[in-house]
Design a protein around this motif. Structure first.
Motif, PDB file in Angstrom:
ATOM      1  N   VAL A  77      11.695  -6.133  -4.130  1.00 55.08           N
ATOM      2  CA  VAL A  77      12.332  -5.432  -5.242  1.00 55.08           C
ATOM      3  C   VAL A  77      13.814  -5.289  -4.921  1.00 55.08           C
ATOM      4  O   VAL A  77      14.197  -4.613  -3.959  1.00 55.08           O
ATOM      5  CB  VAL A  77      11.696  -4.048  -5.464  1.00 55.08           C
ATOM      6  N   THR A  78      14.657  -5.921  -5.704  1.00 52.21           N
ATOM      7  CA  THR A  78      16.107  -5.869  -5.476  1.00 52.21           C
ATOM      8  C   THR A  78      16.798  -4.829  -6.357  1.00 52.21           C
ATOM      9  O   THR A  78      17.874  -4.358  -6.021  1.00 52.21           O
ATOM     10  CB  THR A  78      16.739  -7.242  -5.732  1.00 52.21           C
ATOM     11  N   GLU A  79      16.195  -4.485  -7.503  1.00 48.07           N
ATOM     12  CA  GLU A  79      16.758  -3.460  -8.376  1.00 48.07           C
ATOM     13  C   GLU A  79      15.619  -2.681  -9.014  1.00 48.07           C
ATOM     14  O   GLU A  79      14.583  -3.253  -9.372  1.00 48.07           O
ATOM     15  CB  GLU A  79      17.633  -4.067  -9.477  1.00 48.07           C
ATOM     16  N   SER A  80      15.837  -1.377  -9.162  1.00 44.21           N
ATOM     17  CA  SER A  80      14.864  -0.516  -9.829  1.00 44.21           C
ATOM     18  C   SER A  80      15.619   0.396 -10.777  1.00 44.21           C
ATOM     19  O   SER A  80      16.467   1.179 -10.352  1.00 44.21           O
ATOM     20  CB  SER A  80      14.080   0.310  -8.806  1.00 44.21           C
ATOM     21  N   GLU A  81      15.322   0.280 -12.070  1.00 41.13           N
ATOM     22  CA  GLU A  81      16.049   1.019 -13.097  1.00 41.13           C
ATOM     23  C   GLU A  81      15.063   1.780 -13.974  1.00 41.13           C
ATOM     24  O   GLU A  81      14.047   1.244 -14.408  1.00 41.13           O
ATOM     25  CB  GLU A  81      16.859   0.048 -13.960  1.00 41.13           C
ATOM     26  N   VAL A  82      15.359   3.067 -14.212  1.00 43.61           N
ATOM     27  CA  VAL A  82      14.532   3.874 -15.089  1.00 43.61           C
ATOM     28  C   VAL A  82      14.882   3.538 -16.534  1.00 43.61           C
ATOM     29  O   VAL A  82      16.018   3.734 -16.968  1.00 43.61           O
ATOM     30  CB  VAL A  82      14.731   5.378 -14.816  1.00 43.61           C
ATOM     31  N   VAL A  83      13.905   3.033 -17.266  1.00 43.99           N
ATOM     32  CA  VAL A  83      14.105   2.675 -18.666  1.00 43.99           C
ATOM     33  C   VAL A  83      13.761   3.854 -19.573  1.00 43.99           C
ATOM     34  O   VAL A  83      14.469   4.139 -20.533  1.00 43.99           O
ATOM     35  CB  VAL A  83      13.258   1.443 -19.042  1.00 43.99           C
ATOM     36  N   SER A  90       0.836  -1.205   0.000  1.00 41.25           N
ATOM     37  CA  SER A  90       0.000   0.000   0.000  1.00 41.25           C
ATOM     38  C   SER A  90       0.868   1.252   0.000  1.00 41.25           C
ATOM     39  O   SER A  90       0.563   2.242   0.672  1.00 41.25           O
ATOM     40  CB  SER A  90      -0.934  -0.011   1.217  1.00 41.25           C
ATOM     41  N   VAL A  91       1.963   1.199  -0.712  1.00 42.22           N
ATOM     42  CA  VAL A  91       2.905   2.305  -0.759  1.00 42.22           C
ATOM     43  C   VAL A  91       2.373   3.395  -1.693  1.00 42.22           C
ATOM     44  O   VAL A  91       1.981   3.107  -2.832  1.00 42.22           O
ATOM     45  CB  VAL A  91       4.294   1.831  -1.229  1.00 42.22           C
ATOM     46  N   ASP A  92       2.344   4.664  -1.223  1.00 38.22           N
ATOM     47  CA  ASP A  92       1.961   5.806  -2.047  1.00 38.22           C
ATOM     48  C   ASP A  92       3.172   6.355  -2.779  1.00 38.22           C
ATOM     49  O   ASP A  92       4.272   6.424  -2.214  1.00 38.22           O
ATOM     50  CB  ASP A  92       1.351   6.918  -1.190  1.00 38.22           C
ATOM     51  N   VAL A  93       2.964   6.755  -4.018  1.00 38.34           N
ATOM     52  CA  VAL A  93       4.010   7.414  -4.799  1.00 38.34           C
ATOM     53  C   VAL A  93       3.722   8.916  -4.771  1.00 38.34           C
ATOM     54  O   VAL A  93       2.725   9.366  -5.335  1.00 38.34           O
ATOM     55  CB  VAL A  93       4.044   6.903  -6.250  1.00 38.34           C
ATOM     56  N   PRO A  94       4.548   9.713  -4.095  1.00 33.61           N
ATOM     57  CA  PRO A  94       4.251  11.147  -3.989  1.00 33.61           C
ATOM     58  C   PRO A  94       4.404  11.856  -5.331  1.00 33.61           C
ATOM     59  O   PRO A  94       5.287  11.524  -6.126  1.00 33.61           O
ATOM     60  CB  PRO A  94       5.297  11.637  -2.979  1.00 33.61           C
ATOM     61  N   TYR A  95       3.513  12.835  -5.559  1.00 29.88           N
ATOM     62  CA  TYR A  95       3.601  13.657  -6.767  1.00 29.88           C
ATOM     63  C   TYR A  95       4.616  14.758  -6.493  1.00 29.88           C
ATOM     64  O   TYR A  95       4.487  15.498  -5.509  1.00 29.88           O
ATOM     65  CB  TYR A  95       2.242  14.284  -7.075  1.00 29.88           C
ATOM     66  N   PRO A  96       5.679  14.915  -7.277  1.00 26.60           N
ATOM     67  CA  PRO A  96       6.685  15.957  -7.006  1.00 26.60           C
ATOM     68  C   PRO A  96       6.021  17.329  -6.882  1.00 26.60           C
ATOM     69  O   PRO A  96       5.238  17.740  -7.749  1.00 26.60           O
ATOM     70  CB  PRO A  96       7.616  15.878  -8.212  1.00 26.60           C
ATOM     71  N   ALA A  97       6.301  18.032  -5.796  1.00 24.79           N
ATOM     72  CA  ALA A  97       5.603  19.286  -5.507  1.00 24.79           C
ATOM     73  C   ALA A  97       5.781  20.320  -6.606  1.00 24.79           C
ATOM     74  O   ALA A  97       4.818  20.980  -7.020  1.00 24.79           O
ATOM     75  CB  ALA A  97       6.105  19.838  -4.162  1.00 24.79           C
ATOM     76  N   SER A 135       9.405   2.757  -5.452  1.00 27.23           N
ATOM     77  CA  SER A 135       9.354   1.377  -5.935  1.00 27.23           C
ATOM     78  C   SER A 135      10.227   0.438  -5.129  1.00 27.23           C
ATOM     79  O   SER A 135       9.989  -0.771  -5.094  1.00 27.23           O
ATOM     80  CB  SER A 135       9.755   1.319  -7.413  1.00 27.23           C
ATOM     81  N   ARG A 136      11.254   0.979  -4.472  1.00 27.13           N
ATOM     82  CA  ARG A 136      12.107   0.116  -3.651  1.00 27.13           C
ATOM     83  C   ARG A 136      11.359  -0.462  -2.459  1.00 27.13           C
ATOM     84  O   ARG A 136      11.783  -1.451  -1.865  1.00 27.13           O
ATOM     85  CB  ARG A 136      13.324   0.907  -3.165  1.00 27.13           C
TER      86      ARG A 136
END
Length: 835
Positions: A73-79, A43-50, A94-95
């Motif tokens: 999640v062991t790795e998170s990479e921006v594609v 139930s993790v929220d992703v904050p919207y950058p202010a 995402s971590r």
């Protein structure tokens, strides 16, 4: 990277950022062959950058998440990036995501997913409320509107790649006697391919100097061409690198597969003691590229460029690479030199004639999923190098001041792959390679170790004997075809066929008399054809894997040898021989498994062994093929994840019982390859490693003990029966330690200090039975260390890296290859950019 065991294209409807936990399916609902993708349960929220919210910006960010078998999640990479603020918001959140893990046949497994996160503003929340119809008094000034609250963002899982194990781990746990080495960390360091391989158990890599020098590779006691090298399954010397594996740029290689003693039939190879396959990275969709530049001691600079373009998953693609190397190799060595009075004294001097330059590149273009072919590709390549020759094979006598050699190669390959049904697959490769090797030794001068001309010779030629100015030309036509048939879901049959025709001729431009026959002008041909048939069985829910194979070897050599009378004598040789073997892997208890493998191997003599290399090695047209009984037995554990970290380990024993073993022997300029009547190598090797929880510290070590002895009771080396083969280390040890500190300056960076060490126990340079105890030629024990630090950061889709390294920290005196001294302490700097 995780290889695809099963790929599922999942276009799911939009879901809220905090989905309700979903109960996993009951085991009975999952068929044994069914693949279930992971599902998010946190139930993790992703904050919207202010700042982006206030500015009213929207964006989509594509992530690639690596999820272990526990759903972590062991790795998170921006594609696909949408800017630093958006990227950081979703990547950091995402971590903390948690998933119900992916499952194959009900068993939780590791996987990768591509997750598209959509930052969207709520149109209704941003609307201005209407004014009232009437007001009893003037309304106050309107208050400044607050930034609208964002609605729940959308997420879509675009693609899920489910794999029971990483590709490296899958191969490691197969029945094949293979170790897979990732070059991810090595690409950020200032090491070459030889140093990467030398750090592995059972391997020794030795060379006659610095970059570009002659190199010697040994695996479990067998050496040089007894081990075959490949690039993506194609012989390395026919792929644009005829001058050795150590000169293949590390940054062009994704992983290294080391096959010990037993070589899969699909390579179509006649290796005696194993094979090494260098694999390039798969091409990603879109435009991608990388550049690395390394500089440091001894005037050394190395440049590597690579890139590719794949506009879609289907259709056209292309990629290319380029490398350039240059060095003076002017490191200091300890030698004996005469002073003005003619007295011999020990001096330390700089090498003055050991430069090396190389340039090469390749281009590939093709089509994927074209209907009539799953993949068809055309490759072209070319490369060349020039190398100064400083001294003879054993660094004895005076130095050379002008002798040099070099090679130029070019070629092309055509590749075709097609899956005719789910059960039947076929791939074929045809290629042509051309090579010219030059050697010049025409100087009339004698040089000292300070680079001075001492006197003029009576006859030209620094290496002894007659002056030489020659060129050897070689052409190779080769092919490889592999077919596989899945008889059942657990049984596979494979057939491989690999013919090769090599032709050589040459020219000597400094004959003693114009009327003399040129010994290099004769046409010399070698035709080989290796056929392999292989059967693989997976049983008892993958608890048992069995591979049984047979190989057929055809060999025909045609040559003419110039006689003292000036006549030509035919020296032809034909051979037809059978071989084969088996490999088995059994899981005895999770996570422990055992592996046993055997091959009756044959290796056919190579061009340089039969006909010489045109430089320091002479021809020997009487060489016989080598044969060997190769046995491996090992105990290993899958990566063991505990609260104390991840543990890994492996222990292997090996035996190599060889006949007619080919080895390089001689003195001064008279070096030839010769057959040892019999030899056997027995040994044990082990590797262990530990990674701290969170992956902030990694420690690995390995050791090898090998006893390689002559079993000949007759022939050239019969007098040395029972003695260790000369000039071969028998005890080796490697260790590495690396820190991984993430988020040092930004959320997208990593600082990696590292330390490596290598110990080689002392050994004899010649047969141990020669000479008295105090006069035997030996190489003392050696301990070399290196340390450095690397820094890597991701910025707007680019990956930037910088590393600095200090080799041979203690400036130890290191010797290789018949006692040739290696470089001392040296510093290096390397920068990389990837996009």
């Amino acid at each position: 990277m995780f290889s695809a065991f099963t790929s599922l294209a999942l276009l799911l409807s939009a879901s809220p950022a905090a989905p309700a936990p979903a109960a996993p399916p009951a085991p009975s609902e999952t068929a044994p062959s069914q693949v279930q993708p992971p599902s998010r349960i946190d139930s993790v929220d992703v904050p919207y950058p202010a700042a982006e919210l206030a500015a009213g910006r929207e964006a989509d960010v594509l992530l690639r998440l690596t999820i272990d078998e526990h759903g972590v999640v062991t790795e998170s990479e921006v594609v696909r990036s949408a800017g630093e603020a958006f990227d950081e918001a979703i990547r950091t959140a995402s971590r903390s995501f948690r998933f119900e893990p992916a499952r194959v046949g009900g068993e939780p497994v590791a996987c990768q997913i591509e997750l598209l996160h959509a930052f969207r503003l709520d149109p209704a929340a941003s609307a201005v409320p209407p004014a009232p119809e009437a007001a009893p008094e003037p309304a106050p000034p309107p208050a400044r509107a607050e930034a609208p609250a964002p609605p729940p963002p959308e997420e879509k899982t675009l693609e899920t790649t489910v794999s029971g194990r990483s590709e490296a781990e899958r191969r490691r746990q197969s029945a094949e006697a293979v170790r897979v080495v990732s070059t991810t960390r090595a690409r950020a360091r200032s090491v070459d391919m030889g140093q990467v391989l030398a750090a592995q158990e059972g391997v020794e890599v030795r060379r006659s100097g610095g970059l570009g020098s002659t190199i010697r590779f040994s695996l479990n006691g067998l050496t040089d061409d007894q081990i075959r090298f490949f690039l993506d399954g194609v012989p390395l010397d026919l792929s644009g690198y005829p001058f050795g594996f150590a000169n293949v740029p590390v940054n062009l290689v994704d992983s290294i597969q080391i096959y010990r003693g037993v070589v899969p039939s699909r390579f179509g190879a006649d290796a005696l003691g194993g094979a090494v396959n260098l694999t390039t990275a798969p091409l990603q969709q879109g435009a991608h590229g990388a550049v690395s530049l390394q500089g440091g001691a001894f005037g050394t600079y190395r440049l590597t460029l690579g890139g590719g373009y794949r506009p879609a998953e289907h259709g056209f693609y292309t990629r290319a690479h380029l490398f350039a190397d240059t060095t003076r190799n002017d490191y200091r060595v300890d030698v004996e030199d005469a002073d003005d009075s003619g007295q011999v004294r020990d001096v330390t001097v700089k090498r003055f004639h050991d430069g090396y330059q190389a340039l090469g590149g390749g281009l590939e273009a093709g089509f994927e999923q074209a209907g009539w072919a799953d993949r068809v590709a055309l490759r072209v390549f070319g490369s060349g190098f020039d190398k100064d020759l400083q001294h003879n094979q054993v660094m004895s006598g005076g130095p050379f001041g002008e002798a040099r050699y070099g090679a130029t190669s070019a070629g092309t390959q055509l590749l075709y792959e097609k899956a005719f049904t789910d059960a039947v697959r076929f791939d074929a490769l045809a290629g042509y390679a051309w090579q010219a090797t030059d050697f010049q030794d025409t100087s009339p001068w004698v040089y000292d170790w300070f680079g001075n001309r001492v006197r003029e010779r009576r006859e030209a030629g620094e290496l002894g004997g007659d002056a030489t100015d020659q060129t050897l030309w070689q052409q190779s036509f080769y092919g490889r075809a592999n077919a596989s048939w899945a008889l059942t879901p657990t049984q596979t049959l494979r057939l491989a066929f690999a013919p090769t025709l090599s032709r050589r001729t040459g020219e000597e431009r400094r004959l003693a008399s114009p009327s003399d026959a040129d010994p290099l002008s004769a046409d010399r041909d070698i035709l080989t054809a290796v056929t392999g048939l292989e059967y693989q069985l997976n049983a008892f829910n993958d608890a048992l894997e069995l591979i049984v194979f047979a190989k057929d070897y055809l060999y025909a050599a045609r040559a003419q040898q110039l006689q003292p009378t000036g006549a030509w004598l035919s020296k032809d040789r034909d051979l037809h021989q059978l071989g084969g073997g088996a490999a088995i892997r059994l899981r005895v208890a999770e996570p422990i498994y055992v592996k046993v493998s055997y091959e009756r191997a044959t290796r056919l003599p190579r061009m340089d062994e039969l006909f010489g290399n045109g430089v320091l090695v002479r021809e020997n047209l009487d060489l016989a093929p080598e044969t060997s009984h190769n046995v491996n037995a090992g105990l290993a554990t899958a990566p063991l994840r505990t609260r104390l970290g991840v543990f890994r380990g492996e222990l292997n024993g090996f035996a190599r019982l060889a006949q007619d073993l080919i080895m390089l022997a001689g003195r001064e300029r008279d070096w030839t390859y010769q057959n040892v009547y019999g030899a056997r190598a027995l040994g044990i090797e082990g590797a262990t490693g530990w990674s701290a929880p969170g992956g902030w510290l990694h420690v690995d070590a390995n050791a090898t003990f090998q006893d390689i002895r002559n079993t000949s009771s007759q022939g050239t080396f019969g007098a040395f029966e029972g003695q260790r083969l000369p000039n071969r280390p028998w005890l080796l040890f490697n260790a590495t330690a690396r820190l991984s500190l993430r988020g040092v300056a930004t959320a997208e960076d990593e600082l990696s200090p590292f330390w490596t060490a290598r110990y080689v126990h002392g050994f004899f340079r010649n047969w141990g039975g020669l000479g008295a105890a105090g006069t035997k030629e030996t190489i003392d024990s050696q301990f070399a260390q290196a340390a450095g630090v690397g820094y890597k950061v991701r910025l707007n889709g680019f990956s930037l890296g910088l590393s600095t390294e200090l080799d041979n920290l203690t400036d130890a005196r290191l010797f290789d290859f018949f006692g040739v001294q290696r470089p001392g302490r040296s510093g290096w700097l390397k920068a990389t950019v990837e996009y």
